[in-house]
Structure formats: C-alpha cells, structure tokens
Design an enzyme around this catalytic site. Structure first.
Site, mmCIF file in Angstrom:
data_model
loop_
_atom_site.group_PDB
_atom_site.id
_atom_site.type_symbol
_atom_site.label_atom_id
_atom_site.label_comp_id
_atom_site.label_asym_id
_atom_site.label_seq_id
_atom_site.Cartn_x
_atom_site.Cartn_y
_atom_site.Cartn_z
ATOM 1 N N GLU A 3 -31.903 23.590 -53.508
ATOM 2 C CA GLU A 3 -33.287 23.253 -53.826
ATOM 3 C C GLU A 3 -34.195 23.415 -52.606
ATOM 4 O O GLU A 3 -35.316 23.913 -52.709
ATOM 5 C CB GLU A 3 -33.385 21.817 -54.356
ATOM 6 C CG GLU A 3 -32.928 21.639 -55.789
ATOM 7 C CD GLU A 3 -33.809 22.384 -56.785
ATOM 8 O OE1 GLU A 3 -34.939 22.742 -56.436
ATOM 9 O OE2 GLU A 3 -33.342 22.612 -57.907
ATOM 10 N N TYR A 86 -40.860 16.643 -55.517
ATOM 11 C CA TYR A 86 -40.254 17.705 -56.310
ATOM 12 C C TYR A 86 -38.751 17.770 -56.084
ATOM 13 O O TYR A 86 -37.962 17.814 -57.037
ATOM 14 C CB TYR A 86 -40.871 19.077 -55.981
ATOM 15 C CG TYR A 86 -40.001 20.174 -56.520
ATOM 16 C CD1 TYR A 86 -40.008 20.482 -57.877
ATOM 17 C CD2 TYR A 86 -39.097 20.851 -55.699
ATOM 18 C CE1 TYR A 86 -39.155 21.441 -58.400
ATOM 19 C CE2 TYR A 86 -38.235 21.803 -56.200
ATOM 20 C CZ TYR A 86 -38.278 22.101 -57.557
ATOM 21 O OH TYR A 86 -37.407 23.038 -58.070
ATOM 22 N N ASP A 104 -42.791 21.872 -60.164
ATOM 23 C CA ASP A 104 -42.987 22.939 -59.194
ATOM 24 C C ASP A 104 -44.235 23.732 -59.584
ATOM 25 O O ASP A 104 -44.920 23.408 -60.572
ATOM 26 C CB ASP A 104 -41.749 23.826 -59.082
ATOM 27 C CG ASP A 104 -41.591 24.793 -60.253
ATOM 28 O OD1 ASP A 104 -42.258 24.615 -61.297
ATOM 29 O OD2 ASP A 104 -40.791 25.740 -60.122
#
Length: 255
Positions: A3, A86, A104
């Site tokens: 990520e 996020y 996002d």
C-alpha cells in the site's frame, strides 16, 4: 508494504521492488533489524524515498509494540509512523476484511461524479465526502466494494478521458446526467521532473545508494552540475533524514 509503495507509483514499477523487499524482509522484524539506510538503498528509484524511512519506522514500531504482527484495527494502524487515513483504511479493509471508507484519488473522483455531479473532488478530503463514502459501504463484503469503486475510477471513470459508454453506473451518474458540467478549473497536471530539485535529489541519493559505504563530497558534486541546486537538494536530504554527514566530511545513507 504494498500500500505504501503503490502510492503515486504504478504497479509495473512497484512489483519488482516489492518482490525484492518481500524476499529480503518477509516480516516486520527482519526489516526492523536493518539500518534505515538499507531501506532507502533497496527502495531504488521508486520515488518519494521518505516512504522507505516510514516503512522502516513502521517495522520497528510493529516489532516493539505489536509483537511483530501488523495490527488489524484502523486506530492501531493510524498510530504507526507515516500511516495516514487512506493507508490505515486500506490495510484494515484489504488485509483484515474491515469495513472502512477507502478514499484514494480514484474513489473520490467516482463519488464526486456519480453522487454529487462534480467533475473532480476537492483537493483535500472533506468531512461531507467521508460521510458520503461511509454511507455507501454495503453491510457485507465491504473490501470488495472498495476495490470495485477503486477499479472503476482507475479504468473507466478516469480523470481526463472517462469511458462513460462503458460505465456500469452511467444511468445513475449525476455528472453524466447533467451534461458533464465543467470543473471550476482544469484538471491537475502531473509535475515535470527533468531539471527539478526532485531529479537533483534523486541523482544525489543514487550516488549514496549505489556506494558500498560513505562517499566524499566530490562524488556528490560530480553527480549534478548546478551547484546552488545541488547544495539545496543535499540540505533537503539531510533534513529529511535520507542522508547523514559524517565527522570526516563524507556522506552516507542513514545508520
């Protein structure tokens, strides 16, 4: 790890680096044992190298406070160095099946167009945006929903050339139904790179990354011709913790 690496970086560039990291450091404890500079070294040219330092700091925090296991809760993830909303929501959702609004850029753009009739979302995430996203999360299979909306934005509802004819929710899109009203300003453009301070920083960092040990100042001077820009970039690397000035005047990756 994925990520953080994938933020502002396409999969094709991230994949070989991610695979190397996973082979070298298959769990947080393995990375935590290394010096921070090794994370920067093997970050390569992914860009935004402070993310490498954040990953190293996360590995140490996870090892010290969570028994070497990446925490599952959003709040615990948010407590880790460099982990924002996020990333915490994405990890809690995709790794642990949590029910969170994963916002996002692609998701925010889809929601702006479909739900609010706006071509682009605000520059920063707003409270109404978050509340809207949370209200749309289905009671079951929330991670799949998050991935679906993300992919819709990445492949169909793109920033500059949306494929409205192929969109599965076109009949419900407020932006399309109202004639695609133009945004107040032009879409944000990608930053240039050639000749910028970012390129200069990258060139200096490459010298440090490729060297087996400390390098003399002359080696950095040879990497970039513009002296004022070079010194400004070097100061930035030192300030950001991506480089160290040693007692003998040489430079190295952080220890």
């Amino acid at each position: 790890m994925s990520e953080i690496m994938l933020q502002q970086t396409p999969v094709v560039r991230v994949l070989p680096v991610w695979e190397e990291w996973m082979e070298r450091w298959p769990e947080p404890g393995a990375l935590a044992k290394e010096a921070p500079g090794e994370a920067v070294r093997y970050w390569g040219r992914l860009g935004y190298p402070r993310r490498a330092l954040n990953l190293h700091a996360c590995a140490r925090a996870i090892t010290e406070h969570f028994g070497g296991l990446v925490p599952a809760s959003y709040d615990e993830l948010r407590s880790l160095p460099g982990i924002g909303d996020y990333t915490a929501a994405a990890v809690a959702s995709f790794a642990y099946g949590g029910r969170h609004a994963v916002l996002d850029t692609n998701v925010r753009r889809v929601l702006a167009r479909v739900m609010r009739g706006e071509e682009y979302p605000p520059k920063a995430t707003t409270t109404p945006e978050r509340r809207l996203a949370e209200s749309l999360i289905p009671p079951v299979d929330a991670p799949r929903w998050a991935v679906a909306v993300m992919e819709l934005g990445a492949l169909i509802c793109t920033a500059r050339a949306p494929r409205c004819a192929d969109c599965p929710v076109a009949a419900r899109c407020e932006w399309l139904l109202t004639g695609k009203p133009a945004h107040d300003g032009p879409p944000r453009k990608g930053q240039t790179y050639a000749g910028t301070d970012r390129q200069c920083r990258g060139s200096l960092l490459a010298v440090l990354r490729d060297a087996p040990g400390p390098v003399p100042k002359a080696a950095l001077d040879a990497a970039w011709a513009d002296a004022p820009q070079r010194e400004r970039a070097l100061d930035g690397l030192l300030e950001d913790g991506l480089a160290e000035l040693l007692d003998d005047g040489s430079y190295a990756l952080p220890s």
